[in-house]
Design an enzyme around this catalytic site. Structure first.
Site, PDB file in Angstrom:
ATOM      1  N   HIS A 158       2.889  -1.870  -9.438  1.00 47.32           N
ATOM      2  CA  HIS A 158       3.041  -0.439  -9.165  1.00 47.32           C
ATOM      3  C   HIS A 158       2.760   0.391 -10.399  1.00 47.32           C
ATOM      4  CE1 HIS A 158       7.266  -1.452 -10.490  1.00 47.32           C
ATOM      5  NE2 HIS A 158       7.193  -0.278 -11.073  1.00 47.32           N
ATOM      6  N   GLU A 218      14.487   6.334  -6.573  1.00 51.10           N
ATOM      7  CA  GLU A 218      13.050   6.062  -6.524  1.00 51.10           C
ATOM      8  C   GLU A 218      12.587   5.734  -5.120  1.00 51.10           C
ATOM      9  OE1 GLU A 218      11.817   2.854  -5.932  1.00 51.10           O
ATOM     10  OE2 GLU A 218      13.548   1.582  -6.319  1.00 51.10           O
ATOM     11  N   GLN A 226       5.170   4.181  -7.336  1.00 52.38           N
ATOM     12  CA  GLN A 226       6.629   4.335  -7.425  1.00 52.38           C
ATOM     13  C   GLN A 226       6.942   5.724  -7.986  1.00 52.38           C
ATOM     14  OE1 GLN A 226       8.836   2.293 -10.618  1.00 52.38           O
ATOM     15  NE2 GLN A 226      10.223   1.505  -9.051  1.00 52.38           N
ATOM     16  N   HIS A 275       5.084   4.583 -16.367  1.00 55.25           N
ATOM     17  CA  HIS A 275       4.855   3.187 -16.749  1.00 55.25           C
ATOM     18  C   HIS A 275       3.896   2.509 -15.777  1.00 55.25           C
ATOM     19  CE1 HIS A 275       8.280   2.686 -13.867  1.00 55.25           C
ATOM     20  NE2 HIS A 275       7.645   1.573 -13.531  1.00 55.25           N
ATOM     21  N   GLU A 331       5.886  -2.878 -17.558  1.00 50.34           N
ATOM     22  CA  GLU A 331       6.946  -3.593 -16.837  1.00 50.34           C
ATOM     23  C   GLU A 331       6.358  -4.856 -16.222  1.00 50.34           C
ATOM     24  OE1 GLU A 331       8.730  -1.061 -13.868  1.00 50.34           O
ATOM     25  OE2 GLU A 331       9.576  -2.755 -12.772  1.00 50.34           O
TER      26      GLU A 331
HETATM   27  C1  MC0 Z   1       9.174   6.782 -24.474  1.00 50.44           C
HETATM   28  N1  MC0 Z   1       8.026   6.592 -25.143  1.00 50.44           N
HETATM   29  C2  MC0 Z   1       7.061   6.304 -24.268  1.00 50.44           C
HETATM   30  C3  MC0 Z   1       7.681   6.319 -22.993  1.00 50.44           C
HETATM   31  N2  MC0 Z   1       8.995   6.616 -23.164  1.00 50.44           N
HETATM   32  N3  MC0 Z   1       5.766   6.028 -24.422  1.00 50.44           N
HETATM   33  C4  MC0 Z   1       5.036   5.774 -23.299  1.00 50.44           C
HETATM   34  N4  MC0 Z   1       5.567   5.786 -22.055  1.00 50.44           N
HETATM   35  C5  MC0 Z   1       6.874   6.047 -21.860  1.00 50.44           C
HETATM   36  N5  MC0 Z   1       7.391   6.050 -20.633  1.00 50.44           N
HETATM   37  C6  MC0 Z   1       7.815   6.696 -26.595  1.00 50.44           C
HETATM   38  C7  MC0 Z   1       8.370   8.013 -27.125  1.00 50.44           C
HETATM   39  O1  MC0 Z   1       7.395   9.032 -27.018  1.00 50.44           O
HETATM   40  C8  MC0 Z   1       8.679   7.656 -28.553  1.00 50.44           C
HETATM   41  O2  MC0 Z   1       7.514   7.720 -29.326  1.00 50.44           O
HETATM   42  C9  MC0 Z   1       9.112   6.205 -28.466  1.00 50.44           C
HETATM   43  O3  MC0 Z   1       8.565   5.685 -27.239  1.00 50.44           O
HETATM   44  C10 MC0 Z   1      10.628   6.060 -28.410  1.00 50.44           C
HETATM   45  O4  MC0 Z   1      11.066   6.914 -27.376  1.00 50.44           O
HETATM   46  P1  MC0 Z   1      12.416   7.764 -27.469  1.00 50.44           P
HETATM   47  O5  MC0 Z   1      12.318   8.894 -26.523  1.00 50.44           O
HETATM   48  O6  MC0 Z   1      12.733   8.074 -28.870  1.00 50.44           O
HETATM   49  O7  MC0 Z   1      13.464   6.695 -27.061  1.00 50.44           O
HETATM   50  P2  MC0 Z   1      14.172   6.444 -25.723  1.00 50.44           P
HETATM   51  O8  MC0 Z   1      15.617   6.325 -26.059  1.00 50.44           O
HETATM   52  O9  MC0 Z   1      13.798   7.430 -24.694  1.00 50.44           O
HETATM   53  O10 MC0 Z   1      13.611   5.025 -25.288  1.00 50.44           O
HETATM   54  C11 MC0 Z   1      12.303   4.824 -24.822  1.00 50.44           C
HETATM   55  C12 MC0 Z   1      12.266   3.463 -24.086  1.00 50.44           C
HETATM   56  C13 MC0 Z   1      13.254   3.579 -22.916  1.00 50.44           C
HETATM   57  C14 MC0 Z   1      10.823   3.207 -23.614  1.00 50.44           C
HETATM   58  C15 MC0 Z   1      12.682   2.364 -25.062  1.00 50.44           C
HETATM   59  O11 MC0 Z   1      12.871   4.663 -22.057  1.00 50.44           O
HETATM   60  C16 MC0 Z   1      13.378   2.310 -22.112  1.00 50.44           C
HETATM   61  O12 MC0 Z   1      14.098   1.381 -22.485  1.00 50.44           O
HETATM   62  N6  MC0 Z   1      12.677   2.226 -20.939  1.00 50.44           N
HETATM   63  C17 MC0 Z   1      12.737   1.050 -20.063  1.00 50.44           C
HETATM   64  C18 MC0 Z   1      13.576   1.330 -18.839  1.00 50.44           C
HETATM   65  C19 MC0 Z   1      13.044   2.453 -18.001  1.00 50.44           C
HETATM   66  O13 MC0 Z   1      12.124   3.184 -18.352  1.00 50.44           O
HETATM   67  N7  MC0 Z   1      13.675   2.640 -16.771  1.00 50.44           N
HETATM   68  C20 MC0 Z   1      13.274   3.672 -15.835  1.00 50.44           C
HETATM   69  C21 MC0 Z   1      12.359   3.132 -14.778  1.00 50.44           C
HETATM   70  P3  MC0 Z   1       7.422   8.605 -30.654  1.00 50.44           P
HETATM   71  O14 MC0 Z   1       6.016   8.459 -31.130  1.00 50.44           O
HETATM   72  O15 MC0 Z   1       7.794   9.984 -30.222  1.00 50.44           O
HETATM   73  O16 MC0 Z   1       8.426   7.960 -31.579  1.00 50.44           O
HETATM   74  S1  MC0 Z   1      13.226   1.996 -13.741  1.00 50.44           S
HETATM   75  C22 MC0 Z   1      12.113   1.266 -12.750  1.00 50.44           C
HETATM   76  O17 MC0 Z   1      10.962   1.563 -12.840  1.00 50.44           O
HETATM   77  C23 MC0 Z   1      12.687   0.255 -11.745  1.00 50.44           C
HETATM   78  C24 MC0 Z   1      13.595   0.949 -10.780  1.00 50.44           C
HETATM   79  C25 MC0 Z   1      11.587  -0.532 -11.003  1.00 50.44           C
HETATM   80  O18 MC0 Z   1      10.411  -0.514 -11.411  1.00 50.44           O
HETATM   81  O19 MC0 Z   1      11.908  -1.172  -9.974  1.00 50.44           O
END
Ligand code: MC0
Length: 142
Positions: free
Chosen positions: A7, A43, A59, A83, A133
């Site tokens: 997705h 979602e 998604q 993502h 993912e």
């Molecule tokens: C953050 N960054 C991204 C991003 N989110 N880059 C690309 N795509 C994204 N979606 C970048 C920021 O711009 C920043 O870069 C750096 O990563 C750190 O981001 P931050 O804002 O300082 O830190 P956090 O605390 O927001 O963490 C970001 C992180 C977090 C990706 C580690 O969102 C995470 O753990 N995500 C995984 C879980 C998730 O997204 N769940 C929701 C979907 P710079 O250059 O500014 O430092 S759940 C889902 O989808 C399930 C239900 C499913 O598929 O079934």
């Protein structure tokens, strides 16, 4: 290792409005809706096609609050592609292989994803700026 694109995750402010838009524009239909408290989202999965080991979906993701991954993403970047998720046969093996290559795993172990899947995220900074993912689908009924 990758079977298909499972997705694409798209961050939005209003799930119902975005579902209506995708249904009207692309003729896709919702096959699942869930609230995932652990991931901080509500979602919907909209079916696009079938592929090896499972389907391919759009998604749509609405955050449950501002202090969640999708909430922070919306505040920083606005609506859009959040993502990409690849289907794998064995998520634990894929995590070991990819983690062993130096990519940071955001999950130590697989978590619960949409439609009974097991999921794990890779750090976007180690994947060329793309939050990535891995998805293992449950076995299909035979
Ligand atoms: C953050 N960054 C991204 C991003 N989110 N880059 C690309 N795509 C994204 N979606 C970048 C920021 O711009 C920043 O870069 C750096 O990563 C750190 O981001 P931050 O804002 O300082 O830190 P956090 O605390 O927001 O963490 C970001 C992180 C977090 C990706 C580690 O969102 C995470 O753990 N995500 C995984 C879980 C998730 O997204 N769940 C929701 C979907 P710079 O250059 O500014 O430092 S759940 C889902 O989808 C399930 C239900 C499913 O598929 O079934």
């Amino acid at each position: 290792m990758l079977l298909r694109i499972d997705h694409v995750g798209i961050a939005c402010e209003n799930l119902d409005e975005k579902i209506a838009y995708y249904e009207a524009t692309f003729g896709v239909t919702v096959v699942s809706r869930e609230v995932n408290e652990e991931q901080g989202v509500k979602e919907a999965m909209l079916h696009v096609a079938d592929g090896e080991g499972g389907g391919s979906y759009i998604q749509l993701l609405e955050p449950l609050g501002p202090d969640t991954p999708v909430g922070k993403f919306l505040a920083k970047r606005g609506e859009g592609l959040h993502h990409i998720a690849y289907g794998v046969r064995d998520i634990t093996a894929a995590m070991e292989q990819i983690g062993g290559s130096g990519v940071r795993l955001l999950d130590e172990r697989p978590r619960h994803g949409a439609m009974g899947t097991s999921i794990a995220f890779l750090h976007p900074k180690d994947v060329g700026g793309v939050l990535t993912e891995l998805v293992e689908s449950p076995p299909r009924p035979s």
